[in-house]
Each structure stands twice: as C-alpha cells, then as structure tokens.
Scaffold this motif. Structure first.
Motif, PDB file in Angstrom:
ATOM      1  N   GLU A   1      17.161 -35.112  51.209  1.00  0.00           N
ATOM      2  CA  GLU A   1      16.250 -36.150  51.712  1.00  0.00           C
ATOM      3  C   GLU A   1      16.281 -36.182  53.247  1.00  0.00           C
ATOM      4  O   GLU A   1      17.206 -35.663  53.861  1.00  0.00           O
ATOM      5  CB  GLU A   1      16.662 -37.519  51.161  1.00  0.00           C
ATOM      6  N   THR A   2      15.240 -36.811  53.806  1.00  0.00           N
ATOM      7  CA  THR A   2      15.191 -36.957  55.260  1.00  0.00           C
ATOM      8  C   THR A   2      16.317 -37.892  55.700  1.00  0.00           C
ATOM      9  O   THR A   2      16.501 -38.961  55.130  1.00  0.00           O
ATOM     10  CB  THR A   2      13.840 -37.534  55.694  1.00  0.00           C
ATOM     11  N   THR A   3      17.063 -37.454  56.680  1.00  0.00           N
ATOM     12  CA  THR A   3      18.237 -38.211  57.110  1.00  0.00           C
ATOM     13  C   THR A   3      18.197 -38.417  58.624  1.00  0.00           C
ATOM     14  O   THR A   3      17.744 -37.540  59.354  1.00  0.00           O
ATOM     15  CB  THR A   3      19.518 -37.420  56.764  1.00  0.00           C
ATOM     16  N   LEU A   4      18.676 -39.574  59.049  1.00  0.00           N
ATOM     17  CA  LEU A   4      18.841 -39.789  60.483  1.00  0.00           C
ATOM     18  C   LEU A   4      20.315 -39.631  60.827  1.00  0.00           C
ATOM     19  O   LEU A   4      21.184 -40.016  60.057  1.00  0.00           O
ATOM     20  CB  LEU A   4      18.399 -41.198  60.892  1.00  0.00           C
ATOM     21  N   VAL A   5      20.573 -39.063  61.971  1.00  0.00           N
ATOM     22  CA  VAL A   5      21.941 -39.047  62.498  1.00  0.00           C
ATOM     23  C   VAL A   5      21.903 -39.834  63.800  1.00  0.00           C
ATOM     24  O   VAL A   5      21.154 -39.510  64.713  1.00  0.00           O
ATOM     25  CB  VAL A   5      22.449 -37.616  62.734  1.00  0.00           C
ATOM     26  N   ASN A   6      22.694 -40.890  63.853  1.00  0.00           N
ATOM     27  CA  ASN A   6      22.658 -41.788  65.006  1.00  0.00           C
ATOM     28  C   ASN A   6      24.029 -41.849  65.672  1.00  0.00           C
ATOM     29  O   ASN A   6      25.020 -42.225  65.057  1.00  0.00           O
ATOM     30  CB  ASN A   6      22.225 -43.186  64.528  1.00  0.00           C
ATOM     31  N   PHE A   7      24.069 -41.419  66.932  1.00  0.00           N
ATOM     32  CA  PHE A   7      25.309 -41.531  67.706  1.00  0.00           C
ATOM     33  C   PHE A   7      25.355 -42.909  68.350  1.00  0.00           C
ATOM     34  O   PHE A   7      24.408 -43.313  69.030  1.00  0.00           O
ATOM     35  CB  PHE A   7      25.355 -40.445  68.784  1.00  0.00           C
ATOM     36  N   PHE A   8      26.438 -43.632  68.133  1.00  0.00           N
ATOM     37  CA  PHE A   8      26.523 -44.990  68.683  1.00  0.00           C
ATOM     38  C   PHE A   8      27.972 -45.331  69.049  1.00  0.00           C
ATOM     39  O   PHE A   8      28.907 -44.621  68.679  1.00  0.00           O
ATOM     40  CB  PHE A   8      25.991 -46.006  67.668  1.00  0.00           C
TER      41      PHE A   8
ATOM     42  N   LEU B   1      24.430 -42.018  75.152  1.00  0.00           N
ATOM     43  CA  LEU B   1      24.246 -42.830  73.942  1.00  0.00           C
ATOM     44  C   LEU B   1      23.151 -43.861  74.160  1.00  0.00           C
ATOM     45  O   LEU B   1      22.965 -44.303  75.273  1.00  0.00           O
ATOM     46  CB  LEU B   1      25.548 -43.540  73.587  1.00  0.00           C
ATOM     47  N   PRO B   2      22.460 -44.318  73.119  1.00  0.00           N
ATOM     48  CA  PRO B   2      22.471 -43.726  71.777  1.00  0.00           C
ATOM     49  C   PRO B   2      21.542 -42.523  71.698  1.00  0.00           C
ATOM     50  O   PRO B   2      20.621 -42.406  72.487  1.00  0.00           O
ATOM     51  CB  PRO B   2      21.922 -44.868  70.922  1.00  0.00           C
ATOM     52  N   GLU B   3      21.813 -41.659  70.731  1.00  0.00           N
ATOM     53  CA  GLU B   3      20.907 -40.554  70.441  1.00  0.00           C
ATOM     54  C   GLU B   3      20.671 -40.511  68.943  1.00  0.00           C
ATOM     55  O   GLU B   3      21.607 -40.719  68.175  1.00  0.00           O
ATOM     56  CB  GLU B   3      21.500 -39.221  70.916  1.00  0.00           C
ATOM     57  N   THR B   4      19.429 -40.280  68.551  1.00  0.00           N
ATOM     58  CA  THR B   4      19.102 -40.247  67.136  1.00  0.00           C
ATOM     59  C   THR B   4      18.380 -38.958  66.786  1.00  0.00           C
ATOM     60  O   THR B   4      17.439 -38.570  67.468  1.00  0.00           O
ATOM     61  CB  THR B   4      18.219 -41.459  66.759  1.00  0.00           C
ATOM     62  N   PHE B   5      18.862 -38.282  65.737  1.00  0.00           N
ATOM     63  CA  PHE B   5      18.257 -37.034  65.285  1.00  0.00           C
ATOM     64  C   PHE B   5      17.572 -37.280  63.944  1.00  0.00           C
ATOM     65  O   PHE B   5      18.091 -38.032  63.117  1.00  0.00           O
ATOM     66  CB  PHE B   5      19.331 -35.964  65.087  1.00  0.00           C
ATOM     67  N   ILE B   6      16.412 -36.652  63.744  1.00  0.00           N
ATOM     68  CA  ILE B   6      15.773 -36.684  62.431  1.00  0.00           C
ATOM     69  C   ILE B   6      15.991 -35.320  61.783  1.00  0.00           C
ATOM     70  O   ILE B   6      15.646 -34.286  62.369  1.00  0.00           O
ATOM     71  CB  ILE B   6      14.258 -36.981  62.521  1.00  0.00           C
ATOM     72  N   ILE B   7      16.593 -35.351  60.578  1.00  0.00           N
ATOM     73  CA  ILE B   7      16.887 -34.105  59.866  1.00  0.00           C
ATOM     74  C   ILE B   7      16.059 -34.069  58.588  1.00  0.00           C
ATOM     75  O   ILE B   7      16.017 -35.058  57.852  1.00  0.00           O
ATOM     76  CB  ILE B   7      18.395 -34.009  59.555  1.00  0.00           C
TER      77      ILE B   7
END
Lengths: 177, 139
Positions: free
Chosen positions: A65-72, A140-146
C-alpha cells in the motif's frame, strides 16, 4: 554585420538578466534540494521500534500500500505544527504513516504522542541520524511518499501545512493511481 | 603612533588568518591515526554541508555536518577508499553534496560555458580593436 556581432554581448547580457529575473519572481525555495532517491527503491535498513518490541527490516515491510515516511522530532517546532495534518492524513485518508524519530529522547516522544495523538502505524528510532543519512534527510520535518511497490515517489522538505495540505493529498492520490 | 599602527596591522592580518582557518572539527572526533585523520579532513573539505549550503562540513558546526564528519571517519577507519565514500554520499544526497561538481553530461554546460564566454569576449575585443585600428584619427 560587424555591428550585429558587437551588440550581441549586450543582447546576451539582457537575456541572462531576464532568466535571473524570472528565477527571482517565481515561487521557489533555492535551498530546497531535489531528492536523488525519487523513483528508487526504499533504502535497506534495520531499526528498532519505539512502542513495538520488534526490529523493523526495510524494504521487506514496504509495499502492498501507499505509505508515508515522516522524519520528526519533539525538539522540532515545525514538526509540532505539522502533527495535526499527519493525524488528518491517517484518520481521514487511512494512510499508513511510518514515523522515524530523529535524534530524540524516547520518553519525550511518548509524552508528546499522548498529548497530540499518534498518527503513526509504527515509530522507528534513529538516535544517531544514520537512517536520516540513508534517506538523504537534511532538515526536519521531511515526508516521503512511497508507492505500493516500495518505490519512493515524492519528498516534501518542511512541514505539511494548511497551505500545502491539499496539494500534498493530491500528490498522494497521484502516487496511488 | 607607528607602534599603534603596526599593532593594528598585525591584528588585522592575524584575525584574517583566524577567519580563514576556522574549522569546526571537535577534538573528540579526531582519529588516532594522523594519516587517516588527514584523509578524512580532505574528504570533509570537499563535502557540502546541506544545512549551511555554502560551507563544507569541515567548516560547519551544524549537527548534520558533525554526523557526516563522524560517518566519514568511521568509513575511513573501516578502510573505504575516497571514491567509495564520495559515492556513498552522492547516492543519498546527489552531486550537490560535492563542492566540486563532477564532469558529466548534465554538468557539461556548467564547465564549458565559462570558456565559451571567454572566447566570445576575446573575439569581440579582437573585432573592436581591428575596427579602431582602421580608423584614422588624424583626419
């Protein structure tokens, strides 16, 4: 003919000036860098989880599934501003969000999540910034869409805000297609 | 009076040295082996700090710069070659992390354009000179 050649530097100069002026007025942030990881598989790594007692192994846990990766981090003010929007993304859109807690204190994170709610399906610990470096994180923050194949499709540097929320949701939908 | 002037001069000169030799490497980061430390330093000088983008990680005191310095030293210790370390960094952060952009197709214009403009400039000056030589100012 010769006159034309002589005035050509002036024309070139004004053309260059025009380009600079264009770059000046368009809406862009010159310190924002494109990620080299776009359209690449998620990096391979192993990480400990904050709340679950198991080791997270990438890329095995991505995909489906589509996943977000969020650095915080709790010490990062924009992360706090972003938090309600992450909550909205997980509650309303049912997105799976993997949080990576960057150089932080676990006790503080637990307190923070109790207070603000937990939008993350899992929180990974990155105490020495090694995961951040693997993902090319620089602020920070950085968000990736996978996407559902475990390929990184988009990176947002900086927080998800009221201003860019709709655009971000659109990006997620684009990736989901 | 002369002494005061001399003192000011010396101060200005040395302060300049201090400014240009301002490094951020902290003592606990140093490697024991001086040869390896020197190698790590030289690599660090070529790596851009992505937080303060016009500084190298050798000069920057940003936390990310420190993390990268430590990582580079770790890799030097493990016996990685310079190229392996640069590759490791560019795989994650792109060519932008190198203060010296590599020569490849996408950077061709970057490297060639200055020479092109120099040639154009020389050509224009040459034409201009030729023209003014032909003019007879005595008439």
């Amino acid at each position: 003919m010769k006159k034309k050649i002589l005035i050509s530097p002036i024309i070139i100069f004004f053309l260059i000036l025009l380009v600079f002026f264009y770059l000046l007025i368009i809406d862009r942030n010159p310190s924002e860098l494109p990620s080299v990881l776009i359209n690449k598989k998620v990096p391979e790594f192993e990480a400990k989880s904050l709340l679950k007692n198991k080791t997270f192994i990438s890329p095995g846990e991505f995909g489906n599934e589509t996943t977000l990766v969020n650095f915080f981090a709790t010490w990062c003010k924009p992360c706090r501003d972003e938090h309600p929007y992450l909550k909205k993304l997980s509650d309303k859109n049912g997105l799976k969000i993997i949080g990576i807690n960057y150089k932080d204190d676990s006790k503080r994170v637990i307190k923070w999540l109790k207070k603000l709610g937990n939008p993350y399906s899992i929180i990974l610990l990155d105490s020495n910034a090694r995961l951040g470096i693997d993902w090319g994180v620089y602020g920070l923050p950085e968000t990736f869409i996978i996407n559902s194949n475990g390929v990184i499709k988009y990176r947002l540097v900086g927080p998800i805000t009221k201003k860019n929320y709709d655009a971000f949701v659109l990006k997620v939908k684009e990736v989901e297609k | 009076m002369q002494r005061i002037l001399l003192a000011i001069l010396v101060y200005l000169m040395t302060s300049q040295i201090v400014i240009t030799n301002c490094y951020s490497v902290e003592p606990d980061e140093f490697l024991q082996n001086p040869k390896k430390e020197l190698r790590a330093r030289n690599i660090s000088k070529n790596v851009r700090c992505l937080v303060c983008q016009n500084q190298s990680i050798d000069e920057s005191s940003a936390p990310l710069a420190k993390d990268l310095r430590i990582l580079i030293r770790k890799k030097v210790k493990q016996g990685n070659s310079d190229d392996e370390i640069y590759d490791f960094l560019t795989e994650r952060y792109g060519d932008f992390i190198l203060l010296n952009p590599p020569f490849k197709i996408s950077t061709l214009f970057l490297w060639i354009l200055p020479f092109f403009f120099l040639a154009v400039g020389i050509f224009v000056i040459f034409l201009h000179n030729n023209k003014s030589k032909k003019l007879d100012y005595n008439k």
